[in-house]
Design a protein around this motif. Structure first.
Motif, short mmCIF file in Angstrom:
data_model
loop_
_atom_site.label_atom_id
_atom_site.label_comp_id
_atom_site.label_asym_id
_atom_site.label_seq_id
_atom_site.Cartn_x
_atom_site.Cartn_y
_atom_site.Cartn_z
N LEU A 178 0.84 -1.19 0.00
CA LEU A 178 0.00 0.00 0.00
C LEU A 178 0.88 1.24 0.00
O LEU A 178 1.94 1.27 0.64
CB LEU A 178 -0.92 0.01 1.22
CG LEU A 178 -1.78 -1.25 1.44
CD1 LEU A 178 -2.63 -1.11 2.70
CD2 LEU A 178 -2.64 -1.53 0.23
N ARG A 179 0.41 2.27 -0.71
CA ARG A 179 1.19 3.52 -0.80
C ARG A 179 0.31 4.71 -0.46
O ARG A 179 -0.84 4.79 -0.91
CB ARG A 179 1.76 3.68 -2.21
CG ARG A 179 2.50 5.00 -2.43
CD ARG A 179 3.16 5.05 -3.80
NE ARG A 179 2.19 4.87 -4.88
CZ ARG A 179 1.44 5.86 -5.37
NH1 ARG A 179 1.51 7.09 -4.86
NH2 ARG A 179 0.59 5.61 -6.36
N GLY A 180 0.84 5.61 0.31
CA GLY A 180 0.14 6.85 0.63
C GLY A 180 0.24 7.82 -0.54
O GLY A 180 1.30 7.95 -1.16
N THR A 181 -0.86 8.50 -0.86
CA THR A 181 -0.86 9.42 -2.00
C THR A 181 -0.13 10.71 -1.70
O THR A 181 0.20 11.46 -2.61
CB THR A 181 -2.30 9.74 -2.42
OG1 THR A 181 -3.00 10.30 -1.30
CG2 THR A 181 -3.01 8.49 -2.90
N GLY A 182 0.12 10.98 -0.42
CA GLY A 182 0.80 12.21 -0.05
C GLY A 182 2.31 12.10 -0.18
O GLY A 182 2.94 12.50 -1.17
N GLY A 183 2.91 11.49 0.82
CA GLY A 183 4.37 11.39 0.84
C GLY A 183 4.91 10.19 0.10
O GLY A 183 6.13 10.06 -0.04
N GLY A 184 4.07 9.30 -0.36
CA GLY A 184 4.54 8.14 -1.10
C GLY A 184 5.07 7.02 -0.23
O GLY A 184 5.69 6.09 -0.73
N GLN A 185 4.85 7.07 1.08
CA GLN A 185 5.32 6.03 1.97
C GLN A 185 4.56 4.74 1.71
O GLN A 185 3.36 4.74 1.50
CB GLN A 185 5.12 6.46 3.43
CG GLN A 185 5.61 5.44 4.44
CD GLN A 185 5.44 5.93 5.87
OE1 GLN A 185 5.06 7.09 6.09
NE2 GLN A 185 5.72 5.06 6.83
N THR A 186 5.26 3.61 1.73
CA THR A 186 4.64 2.31 1.46
C THR A 186 4.75 1.40 2.67
O THR A 186 5.65 1.53 3.50
CB THR A 186 5.29 1.61 0.25
OG1 THR A 186 6.66 1.33 0.56
CG2 THR A 186 5.21 2.48 -0.99
N ASP A 187 3.81 0.48 2.76
CA ASP A 187 3.91 -0.60 3.75
C ASP A 187 3.26 -1.84 3.17
O ASP A 187 2.38 -1.76 2.30
CB ASP A 187 3.28 -0.20 5.09
CG ASP A 187 1.79 0.04 4.99
OD1 ASP A 187 1.04 -0.56 5.76
OD2 ASP A 187 1.36 0.84 4.12
N VAL A 188 3.67 -2.99 3.66
CA VAL A 188 3.20 -4.28 3.17
C VAL A 188 2.31 -4.91 4.23
O VAL A 188 2.68 -4.96 5.41
CB VAL A 188 4.37 -5.22 2.83
CG1 VAL A 188 3.85 -6.58 2.36
CG2 VAL A 188 5.26 -4.60 1.76
N VAL A 189 1.13 -5.37 3.81
CA VAL A 189 0.18 -5.99 4.74
C VAL A 189 -0.17 -7.38 4.24
O VAL A 189 -0.19 -7.64 3.03
CB VAL A 189 -1.11 -5.14 4.88
CG1 VAL A 189 -0.78 -3.78 5.49
CG2 VAL A 189 -1.82 -4.99 3.54
N ASP A 190 -0.41 -8.30 5.17
CA ASP A 190 -0.89 -9.63 4.80
C ASP A 190 -2.35 -9.52 4.38
O ASP A 190 -3.16 -8.89 5.06
CB ASP A 190 -0.77 -10.59 5.98
CG ASP A 190 0.68 -10.89 6.33
OD1 ASP A 190 1.52 -10.86 5.42
OD2 ASP A 190 0.96 -11.15 7.52
N ALA A 191 -2.70 -10.14 3.27
CA ALA A 191 -4.08 -10.06 2.77
C ALA A 191 -4.35 -11.22 1.83
O ALA A 191 -3.53 -11.53 0.96
CB ALA A 191 -4.32 -8.74 2.05
N GLN A 192 -5.49 -11.87 2.02
CA GLN A 192 -5.93 -12.91 1.09
C GLN A 192 -7.15 -12.49 0.29
O GLN A 192 -7.54 -13.19 -0.64
CB GLN A 192 -6.27 -14.19 1.87
CG GLN A 192 -5.05 -14.92 2.41
CD GLN A 192 -5.42 -16.27 3.01
OE1 GLN A 192 -6.35 -16.38 3.80
NE2 GLN A 192 -4.70 -17.31 2.62
N TRP A 193 -7.74 -11.33 0.62
CA TRP A 193 -8.98 -10.91 -0.03
C TRP A 193 -8.91 -9.43 -0.35
O TRP A 193 -8.69 -8.60 0.53
CB TRP A 193 -10.19 -11.18 0.87
CG TRP A 193 -10.29 -12.59 1.32
CD1 TRP A 193 -9.80 -13.12 2.48
CD2 TRP A 193 -10.88 -13.68 0.61
NE1 TRP A 193 -10.06 -14.47 2.53
CE2 TRP A 193 -10.73 -14.83 1.41
CE3 TRP A 193 -11.54 -13.77 -0.61
CZ2 TRP A 193 -11.21 -16.07 1.01
CZ3 TRP A 193 -12.02 -15.01 -1.00
CH2 TRP A 193 -11.85 -16.14 -0.20
#
Length: 559
Positions: free
Chosen positions: A451-466
């Motif tokens: 996922l990426r923030g539209t402001g500063g462009g910071q990203t993070d990864v999340v566990d997701a199956q859906w």
């Protein structure tokens, strides 16, 4: 005894762990009932349950089960209790010794026992047959027959399997789902000579016909949906089965027009996928899209409208006074008039990985058939309009958490106030504004999102199956290119939009301007979301469908 109509597939089962007793009971039952019923013998509760499940999968009926009380690992009462889940209509008899009559009497309340029979049952003419005769008569008088249903064998992370389930569900076709990894699914695959499970899904129709990886049109034809027009010429062809198309079909048919509605997938459109519509007039407690669609479809057919499913329209031609609609298989139908109600589809996510994982964790629209599988898991939804909010409310009933990913700064720009208020009161729904999906990851199915923030462009990864996607709308109108005028985004121009400069559209030969919902082709109208600058609401789509029919009448009167 007279043989019942279904006797060839009706079973009397006897279960006893003593082989000698088991053979003796089966022998006596076969002597009396063998000409009319199949006698099935099992020597343990486990093997009996296995046989009962196989009979169920094949659609066989079980009339009576006789089970010995004293069996190791699973006694007769336990077996009959579990058998009720598989064959609830079967009559249940417990074979007991005199010393166990107390347990047998108690079982009358525990498993709704129909009878207990003391050993020995000799002579059977006095002690066995009269009991079984009465039970068979009671069974035949009861509504014991299972409702025929379609069976689907597939894999949880199979896009084709997901598509078939969604197709059947949205077309109101009852079906039972079997995973290809489970024993029941493997048995059905073996019966269809598809033991390796490489070609999925397998669909078994109510009459027992196996369909491997069926195309929508073939599937529709085998499960009772109409796919072939009854005539070559109609007063009105409605293309698209969403709220606008169904509204047009109801009003067209009720007002005496020979009407056919053509839908490429399933009636209801995007609205039909909605878990709950709460701002539609006349439903103060809300109504699901499936319920609203089903009522509208039944209403249209009651008035005489013909509804064709799984038929893709690929062209529209003018042939004198006729408007000719061409299908993808090369066939065609013609009519005096046409209403285009093709609606819109959700835009696809362009993020890497999303296309490959479509139907394998990434879904466009609500995909309500997948909701129960989200039990106690984390679900992500992309979108900030009503459809995304309605899906969040529905999925929150199953999932551990639901996270709405919204590109904009808040929900107020595109979501109704009542829905925002509801979401705010649900503890397991979170809203992440200013967030987009950067990438989807997974081997065969979705496992993680970047996922990426539209402001500063910071990203993070999340566990997701859906991941369920509701981003914007693209009109399904490319097939009209060169015939019907559209705007730069593909939405159909009609009425005043065609005469903005005070002049009729190019090629317009009539001495009147186009009617309000009429396109640049006389007699061809548009209604609902496919129209340029439409309201994108269910109520307005239904209203436009009705209004288009009124204009069709006006057109026909002057033609």
């Amino acid at each position: 005894m007279a043989q019942p109509a279904d006797a060839a597939r009706t079973v009397i089962m006897t279960v006893d762990d003593d082989p000698g007793v088991s053979r003796a009971v089966a022998r006596d039952l076969r002597r009396r009932y063998g000409a009319s019923y199949r006698i099935v013998r099992a020597e343990s509760g486990e093997s009996a349950l296995e046989a009962l499940r196989e009979l169920k999968l094949r659609g066989d009926l079980v009339a009576v089960i006789l089970a010995d009380y004293r069996m190791p690992r699973m006694n007769g009462i336990e077996l009959l209790e579990r058998a009720m889940d598989v064959h609830p209509g079967a009559r249940r008899v417990l074979l007991t010794a005199y010393a166990d009559t107390g347990a047998a009497i108690d079982a009358i309340n525990v498993v709704d026992l129909d009878h207990y029979l003391l050993k020995p049952w000799d002579p059977p003419e006095e002690k066995l047959y009269p009991v079984v005769d009465d039970l068979l008569e009671a069974w035949k008088r009861s509504d014991h027959r299972p409702v025929p249903s379609t069976k689907v064998v597939g894999h949880r992370w199979s896009a084709r399997s997901s598509d078939v389930r969604e197709f059947l569900a949205r077309n109101q076709v009852p079906y039972r789902w079997y995973s290809s990894d489970e024993p029941e699914g493997r048995r059905l695959l073996a019966a269809a000579a598809e033991e390796d499970g490489m070609r999925l899904p397998l669909v078994i129709t109510p009459d027992g016909t196996p369909l491997v990886e069926p195309e929508p049109a073939d599937l529709a034809a085998h499960v009772g949906l109409a796919t072939t027009p009854a005539a070559d010429f109609y007063d009105l062809v409605v293309i698209g089965g969403g709220p606008a198309g169904l509204g047009a079909a109801v009003y067209g048919a009720s007002e005496g027009l020979r009407t056919v509605l053509v839908e490429r997938s399933a009636t209801g459109g995007q609205a039909g996928q909605s878990s709950r519509i709460e701002n539609y007039l006349g439903f103060p407690d809300g109504v699901s899209g499936a319920q609203l669609t089903d009522r509208a479809r039944r209403q249209a057919t009651r008035f005489g409208a013909e509804i064709l499913t799984a038929r893709e329209v690929t062209g529209l031609e003018v042939g004198g006074a006729a408007r000719v609609v061409r299908f993808s298989d090369g066939s065609r139908i013609a009519a005096h008039s046409v209403i285009l109600a093709t609606g819109v589809s959700y835009r696809r996510l362009a993020a890497p990985g999303c296309e490959e994982l479509g139907g394998c964790g990434v879904y466009y629209g609500s995909a309500l058939t997948e909701a129960p599988a989200c039990q106690d898991q984390d679900v992500y939804i992309v979108g900030g309009a009503n459809s995304a909010g309605q899906a969040a409310m529905y999925l929150s009933r199953f999932a551990k958490s639901v996270t709405l990913l919204v590109r904009g700064p808040d929900l107020s720009a595109s979501m109704s106030y009542y829905l925002i208020e509801q979401i705010g009161r649900v503890p397991n729904i979170a809203v992440r504004c200013g967030t987009v999906v950067e990438e989807a990851h997974g081997d065969g199915h979705l496992e993680r999102l970047t996922l990426r923030g539209t402001g500063g462009g910071q990203t993070d990864v999340v566990d997701a199956q859906w991941l369920f996607v509701f981003i914007g709308a693209a009109p399904l109108t490319d097939w009209l290119d060169g015939t019907v005028l559209r705007d730069e985004r593909g939405f159909i121009l009609a009425g005043p939009d065609l005469t903005a400069d005070g002049r009729p559209p190019a090629g317009w030969e009539l001495d009147r301007p186009p009617y309000h919902l009429e396109t640049n082709v006389p007699g061809v109208f548009v209604a609902g979301d496919a129209r340029a600058e439409s309201a994108k609401r269910v109520a307005s789509a239904v209203g436009e469908g009705a209004m288009a029919v009124m204009l069709v009448h006006r057109y026909l009167e002057q033609s």
